[in-house]
Design an enzyme around this catalytic site. Structure first.
Site, PDB file in Angstrom:
ATOM      1  N   ARG A  13     -38.917 -20.129  71.307  1.00 14.31           N
ATOM      2  CA  ARG A  13     -38.397 -20.934  72.428  1.00 14.31           C
ATOM      3  C   ARG A  13     -39.310 -22.100  72.811  1.00 14.31           C
ATOM      4  O   ARG A  13     -38.924 -22.936  73.627  1.00 14.31           O
ATOM      5  CB  ARG A  13     -38.143 -20.024  73.642  1.00 14.31           C
ATOM      6  N   GLY A  78     -43.041  -5.280  66.188  1.00 12.15           N
ATOM      7  CA  GLY A  78     -43.104  -4.845  67.580  1.00 12.15           C
ATOM      8  C   GLY A  78     -44.527  -4.718  68.088  1.00 12.15           C
ATOM      9  O   GLY A  78     -45.495  -4.753  67.318  1.00 12.15           O
TER      10      GLY A  78
END
Ligand code: UD1
Ligand code: CA
Length: 454
Positions: A13, A78
């Site tokens: 982003r 993760g």
């Protein structure tokens, strides 16, 4: 204590080729903020988990004064998987503090409180009550005790209503951490190995799970986008401005100052709006800085006045000097006391002794200038022949007439006067007038041309 900093995420982003953790906040990469804060806790070992943009992250680590270990996480499966990559680097006999490379503003005091809460055998989580907890892991408590963390995507309606969130920052007993990580599964909504699953494992193991809270939400705010980066930059600058005000610095508007480094101020310093300070800047007692000045790695001595719109970089300004408006002091400028540098004057790699003045439109480069020298408007040192640089020496009490060019290497003797418009290519003797311009001529009987009638 061990410290592990997670910094392998790609930060999509941010919409940038630069890895997220290398984006600057207050002029310093996010990751450097985190490492600097961690170093304040004097960890025995520190390991950064990197992945995306690996080479650039390693480059940053190699430029640090202390040794920082790094472990590659590839692919990124993760946060739990990320911590696993650090395990070979950790000392099992002391606890491990886990930080995020994209959470730059956590204070050392909050981390110390968390470390203290954990002691040697508890799992401690930095949590905060968030008005809008959307997207974050929720702290699930039973009878006040933390029992597990549930991620947004795995949470029930009731769990999503919980406002106490996981900042992600934790301290765990290292030997236990190893055991818990070894048994993680990725059977969840995101198919990831969640670090947060160690909480339920600790509870099952009879290990106490405790929490600590930071002083404010911004301490645990992460950067995922340029919007969030800009928000944190404002918060950080606001904090710095507040600190300066408390120290007695006058800020004409605390919302309009940017400090990207370390700004050290004496008593009765005044800073007008729109100023930017970078690197290490010292403003001694009574200094005033005019609006929209940029000062980089510089020392300004007591009582000096920097008028608006100045650019000062790697320079020293002497006491009671007056600079600007619109002056540029480049690297290697050293001004003694009561030096006046006026508008559109550029000084580079030059020493100027006390009480000298260059008030208008001049260039002084690679020069040694004595005391009480006056450099006229438009005078310049020609320090560069296209290949090499040479020095100009101007001795005490010299007067350099306007629009002169001093072709280095050249010396102007003490008390010499250089007539305006002189192109000085040889040394000017002390105490005398030297002038090189053509003699003035008046043409008798000359008439102006007149327009020819057609
Ligand atoms: C994580 C927590 C969540 C918490 C939130 C706070 C988990 C499962 N969830 O959410 O409870 O509220 O942080 O922001 O831990 N990273 C790696 N490798 C990976 C994945 C992530 O290094 O494989 C790093 C990222 O670069 C980042 C940090 O870990 O610095 C957190 O990752 P991010 O994806 O932002 O966190 P979430 O999983 O959304
Ligand atoms: Ca995040």
């Amino acid at each position: 204590m061990n410290v592990v900093i997670l910094a392998a995420g790609m930060g999509k982003r941010m919409q940038s080729a630069l890895p997220k953790v290398l984006h600057p906040l207050a002029g310093k990469p996010l990751l450097s903020h985190v490492i600097d804060t961690a170093q304040g806790l004097s960890p025995g070992r520190l390991c950064v988990i990197y992945g995306h943009g690996g080479a650039a992250v390693l480059e940053l680590l190699s430029r640090r004064p202390e040794k920082v270990a790094a472990a590659l996480q590839e692919p990124q499966l993760g946060t739990g998987h990320a911590v696993m990559q650090a395990l070979p680097e950790l000392d099992e006999t002391v606890p491990t503090l886990i930080l995020y490379g994209d959470v730059p503003l956590t204070t050392a005091a909050s981390l110390q409180a968390l470390v203290d809460a954990a002691g040697s055998d508890k799992l401690a989580i930095l949590t905060v009550e968030q008005d809008d907890p959307f997207g974050l892991g929720r702290i699930v408590r039973e009878n006040g005790q933390i029992v597990r963390i549930v991620e947004q995507k795995d949470a029930t309606e009731a769990e999503r209503a919980i406002r106490e969130i996981n900042s992600g920052i934790m301290v765990a007993p290292t030997a236990k951490l190893k055991q818990w990580l070894a048994t993680l599964s990725n059977n969840n909504a995101q198919g990831e190995y969640y670090l947060t699953d160690i909480v339920a494992k600790a509870v099952a193991d009879g290990v106490a799970v405790v929490s600590a809270q930071p002083s404010a939400q911004w301490e645990v705010a992460g950067v995922n986008s340029k919007v969030q980066l800009a928000e944190l930059e404002r918060i950080h600058q606001g904090n710095i401005a507040h600190r300066l005000l408390e120290q007695g610095v006058t800020l004409l508007d605390p919302a309009r100052i940017d400090v990207r480094g370390e700004l050290v101020c004496g008593r009765d310093v005044t800073i007008d709006v729109g100023c930017v300070f970078e690197g290490k800047v010292e403003l001694a007692d009574g200094v005033s800085v005019g609006a929209h000045s940029v000062i980089v790695n510089a020392r300004i001595a007591a009582g000096a006045v920097i008028k608006p719109f100045c650019h000062i970089e790697e320079a020293v300004v002497g006491a009671a000097s007056i600079i600007g408006p619109y002056a540029r002091l480049r690297p290697g400028t050293e001004l003694a006391e009561d030096v006046h540098i006026g508008n559109f004057v550029e000084i580079k790699n030059s020493q100027i002794a006390a009480h000298s003045k260059a008030n208008h439109l001049a260039y002084v480069g690679d020069a040694t200038v004595g005391s009480r020298v006056n450099i006229g408007a438009g005078a310049i040192t020609c320090n560069y022949d296209g290949a090499n640089k040479f020095r100009t020496v101007i001795e005490d009490d010299a007067f350099i007439g306007s629009d002169s060019q001093l072709i280095a290497p050249v010396t102007v003797g003490a008390g010499a006067t250089i007539g305006p418009g002189t192109t000085l290519s040889r040394n000017a003797p002390a105490g005398k007038l030297t002038v090189s311009r053509a003699r003035q001529l008046t043409i008798e009987n000359w008439t102006r041309p007149v327009k020819i009638k057609k």
